[in-house]
Scaffold this motif. Structure first.
Motif, PDB file in Angstrom:
ATOM      1  N   ASN A  49       0.820  -1.209   0.000  1.00  0.00           N
ATOM      2  CA  ASN A  49       0.000   0.000   0.000  1.00  0.00           C
ATOM      3  C   ASN A  49       0.859   1.266   0.000  1.00  0.00           C
ATOM      4  OD1 ASN A  49      -2.515  -1.322   0.059  1.00  0.00           O
ATOM      5  ND2 ASN A  49      -2.374  -1.621   2.264  1.00  0.00           N
ATOM      6  N   VAL A  50       1.965   1.243   0.736  1.00  0.00           N
ATOM      7  CA  VAL A  50       2.864   2.389   0.778  1.00  0.00           C
ATOM      8  C   VAL A  50       3.449   2.658  -0.606  1.00  0.00           C
ATOM      9  CG1 VAL A  50       5.095   3.206   1.623  1.00  0.00           C
ATOM     10  CG2 VAL A  50       3.444   2.220   3.217  1.00  0.00           C
ATOM     11  N   VAL A  51       3.910   1.613  -1.259  1.00  0.00           N
ATOM     12  CA  VAL A  51       4.504   1.770  -2.597  1.00  0.00           C
ATOM     13  C   VAL A  51       3.480   2.329  -3.577  1.00  0.00           C
ATOM     14  CG1 VAL A  51       5.535   0.558  -4.555  1.00  0.00           C
ATOM     15  CG2 VAL A  51       6.191  -0.062  -2.216  1.00  0.00           C
ATOM     16  N   ILE A  52       2.270   1.775  -3.567  1.00  0.00           N
ATOM     17  CA  ILE A  52       1.219   2.232  -4.467  1.00  0.00           C
ATOM     18  C   ILE A  52       0.876   3.698  -4.206  1.00  0.00           C
ATOM     19  CG2 ILE A  52      -1.227   1.969  -5.048  1.00  0.00           C
ATOM     20  CD1 ILE A  52       0.562  -0.162  -6.278  1.00  0.00           C
ATOM     21  N   ALA A  53       0.752   4.060  -2.927  1.00  0.00           N
ATOM     22  CA  ALA A  53       0.402   5.436  -2.574  1.00  0.00           C
ATOM     23  C   ALA A  53       1.509   6.412  -2.955  1.00  0.00           C
ATOM     24  CB  ALA A  53       0.109   5.530  -1.080  1.00  0.00           C
ATOM     25  N   ARG A  54       2.758   6.067  -2.658  1.00  0.00           N
ATOM     26  CA  ARG A  54       3.869   6.966  -2.921  1.00  0.00           C
ATOM     27  C   ARG A  54       4.108   7.155  -4.416  1.00  0.00           C
ATOM     28  NH1 ARG A  54       5.420  10.752   0.588  1.00  0.00           N
ATOM     29  NH2 ARG A  54       5.218   9.945   2.695  1.00  0.00           N
ATOM     30  N   GLN A  55       3.794   6.153  -5.215  1.00  0.00           N
ATOM     31  CA  GLN A  55       3.987   6.255  -6.653  1.00  0.00           C
ATOM     32  C   GLN A  55       2.744   6.765  -7.373  1.00  0.00           C
ATOM     33  OE1 GLN A  55       5.535   2.428  -7.930  1.00  0.00           O
ATOM     34  NE2 GLN A  55       7.513   2.789  -6.972  1.00  0.00           N
ATOM     35  N   GLY A  56       1.708   7.122  -6.598  1.00  0.00           N
ATOM     36  CA  GLY A  56       0.518   7.718  -7.181  1.00  0.00           C
ATOM     37  C   GLY A  56      -0.258   6.800  -8.093  1.00  0.00           C
ATOM     38  N   LYS A  57      -0.243   5.517  -7.808  1.00  0.00           N
ATOM     39  CA  LYS A  57      -0.925   4.553  -8.668  1.00  0.00           C
ATOM     40  C   LYS A  57      -2.363   4.309  -8.188  1.00  0.00           C
ATOM     41  CE  LYS A  57       3.347   2.319 -10.102  1.00  0.00           C
ATOM     42  NZ  LYS A  57       4.111   1.065 -10.230  1.00  0.00           N
ATOM     43  N   SER A  58      -3.162   3.748  -9.078  1.00  0.00           N
ATOM     44  CA  SER A  58      -4.573   3.524  -8.754  1.00  0.00           C
ATOM     45  C   SER A  58      -4.721   2.399  -7.737  1.00  0.00           C
ATOM     46  CB  SER A  58      -5.364   3.181 -10.020  1.00  0.00           C
ATOM     47  OG  SER A  58      -4.871   1.989 -10.617  1.00  0.00           O
ATOM     48  N   LEU A  59      -5.785   2.486  -6.959  1.00  0.00           N
ATOM     49  CA  LEU A  59      -6.054   1.501  -5.922  1.00  0.00           C
ATOM     50  C   LEU A  59      -7.525   1.144  -5.947  1.00  0.00           C
ATOM     51  CD1 LEU A  59      -4.996  -0.012  -3.367  1.00  0.00           C
ATOM     52  CD2 LEU A  59      -5.690   1.997  -2.052  1.00  0.00           C
ATOM     53  N   ALA A  60      -7.819  -0.131  -5.871  1.00  0.00           N
ATOM     54  CA  ALA A  60      -9.204  -0.599  -5.845  1.00  0.00           C
ATOM     55  C   ALA A  60      -9.366  -1.602  -4.708  1.00  0.00           C
ATOM     56  CB  ALA A  60      -9.575  -1.249  -7.176  1.00  0.00           C
ATOM     57  N   LEU A  61     -10.566  -1.630  -4.137  1.00  0.00           N
ATOM     58  CA  LEU A  61     -10.887  -2.581  -3.070  1.00  0.00           C
ATOM     59  C   LEU A  61     -11.956  -3.538  -3.582  1.00  0.00           C
ATOM     60  CD1 LEU A  61     -11.275  -0.130  -0.039  1.00  0.00           C
ATOM     61  CD2 LEU A  61      -9.191  -1.217  -0.872  1.00  0.00           C
ATOM     62  N   ALA A  62     -11.833  -4.793  -3.207  1.00  0.00           N
ATOM     63  CA  ALA A  62     -12.832  -5.786  -3.601  1.00  0.00           C
ATOM     64  C   ALA A  62     -13.182  -6.647  -2.396  1.00  0.00           C
ATOM     65  CB  ALA A  62     -12.300  -6.658  -4.741  1.00  0.00           C
ATOM     66  N   THR A  63     -14.427  -7.096  -2.355  1.00  0.00           N
ATOM     67  CA  THR A  63     -14.860  -7.973  -1.280  1.00  0.00           C
ATOM     68  C   THR A  63     -16.009  -8.836  -1.780  1.00  0.00           C
ATOM     69  OG1 THR A  63     -15.405  -8.025   1.088  1.00  0.00           O
ATOM     70  CG2 THR A  63     -16.637  -6.471  -0.273  1.00  0.00           C
ATOM     71  N   ALA A  64     -16.369  -9.814  -0.990  1.00  0.00           N
ATOM     72  CA  ALA A  64     -17.506 -10.670  -1.317  1.00  0.00           C
ATOM     73  C   ALA A  64     -18.461 -10.679  -0.138  1.00  0.00           C
ATOM     74  CB  ALA A  64     -17.033 -12.095  -1.623  1.00  0.00           C
ATOM     75  N   ALA A  65     -19.743 -10.522  -0.420  1.00  0.00           N
ATOM     76  CA  ALA A  65     -20.766 -10.533   0.622  1.00  0.00           C
ATOM     77  C   ALA A  65     -22.107 -10.851  -0.012  1.00  0.00           C
ATOM     78  CB  ALA A  65     -20.834  -9.178   1.324  1.00  0.00           C
TER      79      ALA A  65
END
Length: 213
Positions: A49-65
């Motif tokens: 998460n730190v690497v993704i945030a610091r490099q300004g890359k996209s982030l998505a969350l997924a779950t099942a319910a």
């Protein structure tokens, strides 16, 4: 292996790992959120998460319910660009509106867990691995806070769209380090302001009469 960094890399650290090199080449990351948001409590996931945030890359969350998959994205996904989706006047629904409607089914209690993210408290199976990752993050990325904010805001803006505003979301949005947009009911904004919500990083408001849930 993520769980044996010290044994495999010696004193080279996680920045020399194949996983880090793969992250550098990736356009973004997809985090799988379970009922306990385990991914935000594990140190190796925190490093990602730190690497993704610091490099300004996209982030998505997924779950099942409820027997269904749910995905939360920072921007409209390809599926949201659908000219077949039209409003009652026959106009094509904007991708941002399709996105918000799609995300309204994301379990609220899991959004709240994401909004409470504190990666500095994450654990690792091997204590030495945790120490090595923590040192690498502090020395090379300035700590965990930027990644914390990115996750907290992602969970909080989605909660806002569902009409949910509480001390956790108010704190996350008020302390945001990057611009964000809010979509939801005007009454939700009023509730937030009464709880002390600061909008210094809010770059856009789209308010309706009813929540999107």
């Amino acid at each position: 292996s993520q769980t044996h960094i010290t044994e495999e890399l010696g004193d080279k650290g996680p920045l020399q790992s194949p996983f880090f090199r793969a992250l550098e080449r990736a356009d973004g990351a997809l985090l799988m959120i379970d009922v306990n948001s385990k991914v935000t409590t594990r140190m190796w996931c925190g490093f990602e998460n730190v690497v993704i945030a610091r490099q300004g890359k996209s982030l998505a969350l997924a779950t099942a319910a409820g027997g269904k998959g749910h995905v939360l994205t920072t921007q409209p996904a390809p599926v949201d660009h659908d000219e077949k989706k039209k409003d009652h006047r026959g106009n094509v629904v904007p991708p941002q509106d399709v996105q918000k409607k799609r995300q309204s089914s994301f379990p609220a209690e899991r959004l709240d867990l994401v909004a409470q993210t504190d990666l500095a408290k994450a654990e690792a199976s091997n204590p030495e691995d945790r120490t090595m990752i923590e040192a690498a993050v502090n020395e090379n990325f300035g700590g965990f806070e930027k990644a914390n904010c990115k996750l907290r805001v992602l969970g909080s803006t989605a909660s806002f769209a569902l009409g949910i505003v509480n001390p956790t979301t108010v704190k996350a949005l008020s302390e945001a380090q990057e611009p964000y947009e809010l979509t939801g009911a005007g009454s939700t904004l009023g509730d937030g302001v009464r709880q002390g919500l600061l909008l210094s990083q809010c770059s856009g408001l789209k308010l309706g009469c009813e929540k999107l849930g």
